[in-house]
Design an enzyme around this catalytic site. Structure first.
Site, PDB file in Angstrom:
ATOM      1  N   MET A  11       0.827  -1.216   0.000  1.00  0.00           N
ATOM      2  CA  MET A  11       0.000   0.000   0.000  1.00  0.00           C
ATOM      3  C   MET A  11       0.869   1.277   0.000  1.00  0.00           C
ATOM      4  SD  MET A  11      -2.883   1.109   2.797  1.00  0.00           S
ATOM      5  CE  MET A  11      -1.798   1.247   4.200  1.00  0.00           C
ATOM      6  N   ASP A  44      13.444 -10.915  -2.382  1.00  0.00           N
ATOM      7  CA  ASP A  44      13.065 -11.383  -1.051  1.00  0.00           C
ATOM      8  C   ASP A  44      14.132 -10.922  -0.055  1.00  0.00           C
ATOM      9  OD1 ASP A  44      12.458 -12.750   1.244  1.00  0.00           O
ATOM     10  OD2 ASP A  44      12.184 -14.695   0.268  1.00  0.00           O
ATOM     11  N   ILE A  45      13.737 -10.100   0.895  1.00  0.00           N
ATOM     12  CA  ILE A  45      14.729  -9.552   1.832  1.00  0.00           C
ATOM     13  C   ILE A  45      15.278 -10.603   2.790  1.00  0.00           C
ATOM     14  CG2 ILE A  45      13.892  -7.153   1.764  1.00  0.00           C
ATOM     15  CD1 ILE A  45      12.462  -7.867   4.519  1.00  0.00           C
ATOM     16  N   THR A  70       2.831  -7.409   7.579  1.00  0.00           N
ATOM     17  CA  THR A  70       2.144  -6.289   8.229  1.00  0.00           C
ATOM     18  C   THR A  70       0.781  -6.653   8.824  1.00  0.00           C
ATOM     19  OG1 THR A  70       1.161  -5.601   6.135  1.00  0.00           O
ATOM     20  CG2 THR A  70       3.280  -4.616   6.713  1.00  0.00           C
ATOM     21  N   THR A 109       7.131   1.845  12.787  1.00  0.00           N
ATOM     22  CA  THR A 109       5.732   2.026  13.189  1.00  0.00           C
ATOM     23  C   THR A 109       5.593   2.711  14.556  1.00  0.00           C
ATOM     24  OG1 THR A 109       3.797   0.783  13.930  1.00  0.00           O
ATOM     25  CG2 THR A 109       5.869  -0.381  13.995  1.00  0.00           C
ATOM     26  N   TYR A 133       4.423  -8.296  16.136  1.00  0.00           N
ATOM     27  CA  TYR A 133       4.696  -7.401  15.004  1.00  0.00           C
ATOM     28  C   TYR A 133       5.544  -6.206  15.450  1.00  0.00           C
ATOM     29  CZ  TYR A 133       3.833  -3.610  11.677  1.00  0.00           C
ATOM     30  OH  TYR A 133       3.996  -2.550  10.811  1.00  0.00           O
ATOM     31  N   LYS A 137       9.386  -5.195  14.426  1.00  0.00           N
ATOM     32  CA  LYS A 137       9.717  -3.944  13.735  1.00  0.00           C
ATOM     33  C   LYS A 137      10.774  -3.171  14.544  1.00  0.00           C
ATOM     34  CE  LYS A 137       8.193  -2.259  10.557  1.00  0.00           C
ATOM     35  NZ  LYS A 137       8.581  -2.306   9.133  1.00  0.00           N
ATOM     36  N   TRP A 158      -1.288   5.453  11.612  1.00  0.00           N
ATOM     37  CA  TRP A 158      -2.283   4.535  11.015  1.00  0.00           C
ATOM     38  C   TRP A 158      -2.373   4.896   9.534  1.00  0.00           C
ATOM     39  CZ3 TRP A 158      -6.913   5.563  14.848  1.00  0.00           C
ATOM     40  CH2 TRP A 158      -6.696   4.864  16.042  1.00  0.00           C
TER      41      TRP A 158
END
Ligand SMILES: NC(=O)c1ccc[n+]([C@@H]2O[C@H](COP(=O)([O-])OP(=O)(O)OC[C@H]3O[C@@H](n4cnc5c(N)ncnc54)[C@H](OP(=O)(O)O)[C@@H]3O)[C@@H](O)[C@H]2O)c1
Length: 292
Positions: A11, A44-45, A70, A109, A133, A137, A158
């Site tokens: 996104m 692909d990391i 995510t 985030t 998550y 991160k 957000w």
């Protein structure tokens, strides 16, 4: 500038690519999701060898690293895969930047904080992540700080965006509002809604300052999910839908959400960057452009 983006089919990545190209940058938009789009862009990391080959081939001036798992609840259910992609994958990106001396911008985030603070978090508040998550991160942030002196870490609020491919909060709320007469959203979780396009512009702006460090990059202001849903319904012009407030206890989810994820862009303010526009203005703009 030659810019390699990871997670570029996501996104935020799709908007970042558009914004960067519009500014004249040469972009390589890589992603594992690229098999569905252009296999040439597949990267692909979690594979250090693939990362090295990609960097040797493209010779980027910078890497903007967005690739991540995510889905916060899916991460809670599969911690090992989450650590593999979000923590180790980011370490792989950081190591190649270290080896090749490439500046790195890592998108993190606002959920790295516990959520107990009554007001928005700034960059000098101490992270205390509570879900798999957000811990993964934050581990990514630590790897970036450890390996790459020339780094920018930009924490997002957000996020909303995605245009025609939007499957997240805004698109879901509009779908429910248009098909059902009532919509329920929680009024006990707070955050800073942030348009992916504005966030992308801010990342490039921060990069251009050359002032390495950790930044918050959220549209101005903060609200509950309930207030955001009310705004979505209003801006989408749905008159016959009632928006009701409810408690997050009514929506049990796998991953714990912090009570407050709102962000204060204090560091940007202190180095003289202009404020990002208010979230309501950005949301209205996004909805008008996407859901008219
Ligand atoms: N959305 C938010 O509200 C928000 C808020 C704060 C921070 N962020 C951060 O912002 C960044 C972009 O988020 P987003 O909302 O745009 O997420 P997104 O739409 O899920 O995009 C992430 C992209 O990364 C890809 N990816 C997954 N594993 C990968 C791997 N091993 N190698 C390369 N790419 C991989 C995903 O592919 P698949 O779809 O195939 O998995 C997806 O295309 C992420 O780093 C996220 O943590 C997001």
């Amino acid at each position: 500038m030659k810019l390699l983006i990871t997670g570029a089919q996501g996104m935020t990545g799709r908007d970042l690519r558009k914004v960067a190209e519009a500014q004249g940058h040469e972009v390589w938009p890589t992603d594992i999701a690229s098999l569905r789009h252009d296999p040439e862009d597949w990267l692909d990391i979690t594979s250090p060898d693939d990362l090295r080959q990609a960097v040797d081939r493209f010779r980027p001036d910078a890497i903007f690293h967005l690739g991540a798992l995510t889905d916060v609840d899916a991460c809670e259910r599969d911690p090992e895969e989450t650590w593999r992609v979000n923590a180790m994958g980011t370490e792989n990106v950081a190591l190649i930047c270290h080896e090749k001396k490439i500046p790195l911008l890592y998108v993190s985030t606002g959920s790295v904080f516990s959520g107990d603070k009554p007001t928005p978090y700034h960059e000098w508040d101490r992270p205390e992540p509570v879900s798999v998550y957000s811990r993964s991160k934050y581990a990514g942030e630590e790897a970036v700080r450890r390996w790459v002196p020339e780094h920018f870490i930009v924490r997002a609020g957000w996020m909303f965006g995605g245009g025609a491919e939007d499957k997240k909060f805004v698109a879901k709320m509009i779908e429910i509002a248009r098909t059902k007469g009532v919509l329920r959203a929680v009024d006990d979780k707070f955050g800073s809604p942030t348009y992916t396009r504005d966030f992308s512009e801010r990342c490039l702006e921060i990069f251009t300052t050359g002032r390495y460090g950790t930044y918050h990059g959220a549209n101005e202001g903060w609200c509950t999910r309930f207030e955001m849903a009310q705004a979505v319904v209003e801006y989408a012009g749905v008159d016959d839908c009632r928006v009701e407030a409810c408690s997050s206890a009514e929506f049990p989810l796998s991953a714990h959400r912090p009570r407050l994820e709102a962000l204060d862009n204090m560091r940007s303010r202190l180095i003289g960057l202009p404020p990002m526009r208010p979230w309501r203005v950005a949301l209205k703009d996004y909805i008008a452009a996407t859901f008219a």
